[in-house]
Design a protein around this motif. Structure first.
Motif, PDB file in Angstrom:
ATOM      1  N   TYR A 147       0.832  -1.005  -0.001  1.00  0.00           N
ATOM      2  CA  TYR A 147       0.067   0.010   0.062  1.00  0.00           C
ATOM      3  C   TYR A 147       0.862   1.205   0.028  1.00  0.00           C
ATOM      4  O   TYR A 147       0.356   2.078  -0.648  1.00  0.00           O
ATOM      5  CB  TYR A 147      -0.815  -0.011   1.323  1.00  0.00           C
ATOM      6  CG  TYR A 147      -1.946  -0.943   1.056  1.00  0.00           C
ATOM      7  CD1 TYR A 147      -3.138  -0.622  -0.182  1.00  0.00           C
ATOM      8  CD2 TYR A 147      -2.234  -1.809   1.733  1.00  0.00           C
ATOM      9  CE1 TYR A 147      -4.144  -1.665  -0.161  1.00  0.00           C
ATOM     10  CE2 TYR A 147      -3.388  -2.984   1.676  1.00  0.00           C
ATOM     11  CZ  TYR A 147      -4.349  -2.769   0.846  1.00  0.00           C
ATOM     12  OH  TYR A 147      -5.383  -3.504   0.735  1.00  0.00           O
ATOM     13  N   VAL A 148       1.944   1.291   0.821  1.00  0.00           N
ATOM     14  CA  VAL A 148       2.690   2.427   0.894  1.00  0.00           C
ATOM     15  C   VAL A 148       3.399   2.701  -0.637  1.00  0.00           C
ATOM     16  O   VAL A 148       3.481   3.720  -1.112  1.00  0.00           O
ATOM     17  CB  VAL A 148       3.962   2.175   1.849  1.00  0.00           C
ATOM     18  CG1 VAL A 148       4.953   3.317   1.764  1.00  0.00           C
ATOM     19  CG2 VAL A 148       3.178   2.260   3.226  1.00  0.00           C
TER      20      VAL A 148
ATOM     21  N   GLU B 249       2.281   2.098  -3.501  1.00  0.00           N
ATOM     22  CA  GLU B 249       1.325   2.544  -4.157  1.00  0.00           C
ATOM     23  C   GLU B 249       1.073   4.002  -3.979  1.00  0.00           C
ATOM     24  O   GLU B 249       0.755   4.625  -4.970  1.00  0.00           O
ATOM     25  CB  GLU B 249      -0.239   1.864  -3.934  1.00  0.00           C
ATOM     26  CG  GLU B 249      -0.289   0.443  -4.570  1.00  0.00           C
ATOM     27  CD  GLU B 249      -1.924  -0.044  -4.332  1.00  0.00           C
ATOM     28  OE1 GLU B 249      -2.452   0.639  -3.495  1.00  0.00           O
ATOM     29  OE2 GLU B 249      -2.017  -1.169  -4.506  1.00  0.00           O
ATOM     30  N   ARG B 250       1.350   4.452  -3.108  1.00  0.00           N
ATOM     31  CA  ARG B 250       1.190   5.985  -2.598  1.00  0.00           C
ATOM     32  C   ARG B 250       2.173   6.624  -3.038  1.00  0.00           C
ATOM     33  O   ARG B 250       2.496   7.909  -3.078  1.00  0.00           O
ATOM     34  CB  ARG B 250       0.620   6.159  -1.164  1.00  0.00           C
ATOM     35  CG  ARG B 250      -0.814   5.752  -0.790  1.00  0.00           C
ATOM     36  CD  ARG B 250      -0.975   6.194   0.545  1.00  0.00           C
ATOM     37  NE  ARG B 250       0.155   5.974   1.693  1.00  0.00           N
ATOM     38  CZ  ARG B 250       0.144   5.084   2.442  1.00  0.00           C
ATOM     39  NH1 ARG B 250      -1.055   4.287   2.520  1.00  0.00           N
ATOM     40  NH2 ARG B 250       1.048   5.217   3.262  1.00  0.00           N
ATOM     41  N   ARG B 251       3.460   6.142  -2.965  1.00  0.00           N
ATOM     42  CA  ARG B 251       4.763   6.999  -2.790  1.00  0.00           C
ATOM     43  C   ARG B 251       5.492   6.419  -3.986  1.00  0.00           C
ATOM     44  O   ARG B 251       5.490   5.343  -4.409  1.00  0.00           O
ATOM     45  CB  ARG B 251       5.587   6.831  -1.558  1.00  0.00           C
ATOM     46  CG  ARG B 251       4.803   7.383  -0.552  1.00  0.00           C
ATOM     47  CD  ARG B 251       5.630   7.602   0.743  1.00  0.00           C
ATOM     48  NE  ARG B 251       5.023   7.655   2.006  1.00  0.00           N
ATOM     49  CZ  ARG B 251       4.695   8.834   2.592  1.00  0.00           C
ATOM     50  NH1 ARG B 251       4.825   9.665   1.708  1.00  0.00           N
ATOM     51  NH2 ARG B 251       3.920   8.771   3.592  1.00  0.00           N
TER      52      ARG B 251
END
Length: 123
Positions: free
Chosen positions: A86-87, A89-91
């Motif tokens: 998930y991290v 995907e965001r960064r």
């Protein structure tokens, strides 16, 4: 040792009349539902009840619809994702590198301050 007054094989509230004691059952309607695995489930509903468009198949858990030729599609399941996924995907990689450099700089500064504070004790 069992009690001599226990009634076995009977349920609470059952009398000599059985179900007739409770009155007539509400009028029912049976509706067939079909899932993508070709299972059929036929639950019964009250005549006054609103019949749902979909029903969960008790055999496979997929949604079942009223049309046997076009059952609802099975739900799409996504694989388990870790926190790191998930991290990511965001960064972007550049953002991650900047955060890592910032954390390392902070850690190095804390270690330098700690070793400076301990230096007079070692002398």
């Amino acid at each position: 040792m069992g009690s001599g007054s226990a009634i076995r094989g009977s349920r609470v509230g059952a009398g000599p009349m059985g179900e007739a004691e409770r009155g007539e059952a509400a009028p029912r309607i049976r509706v067939a539902f079909y899932c993508a695995n070709k299972h059929q489930v036929v639950p019964s509903f009250s005549h006054e009840a609103q019949i749902p468009d979909e029903w969960d198949c008790p055999r496979c858990g997929f949604p079942a619809g009223k049309d046997p030729e076009n059952p609802p599609a099975p739900p799409k399941t996504e694989p388990y994702k870790t926190h790191l996924a998930y991290v990511k995907e965001r960064r972007s990689d550049a953002d991650g590198q900047a955060i890592l450099e910032e954390a390392l700089a902070k850690l190095r500064a804390e270690r330098a301050a700690m070793s400076a504070a301990l230096k007079p004790l070692n002398d």
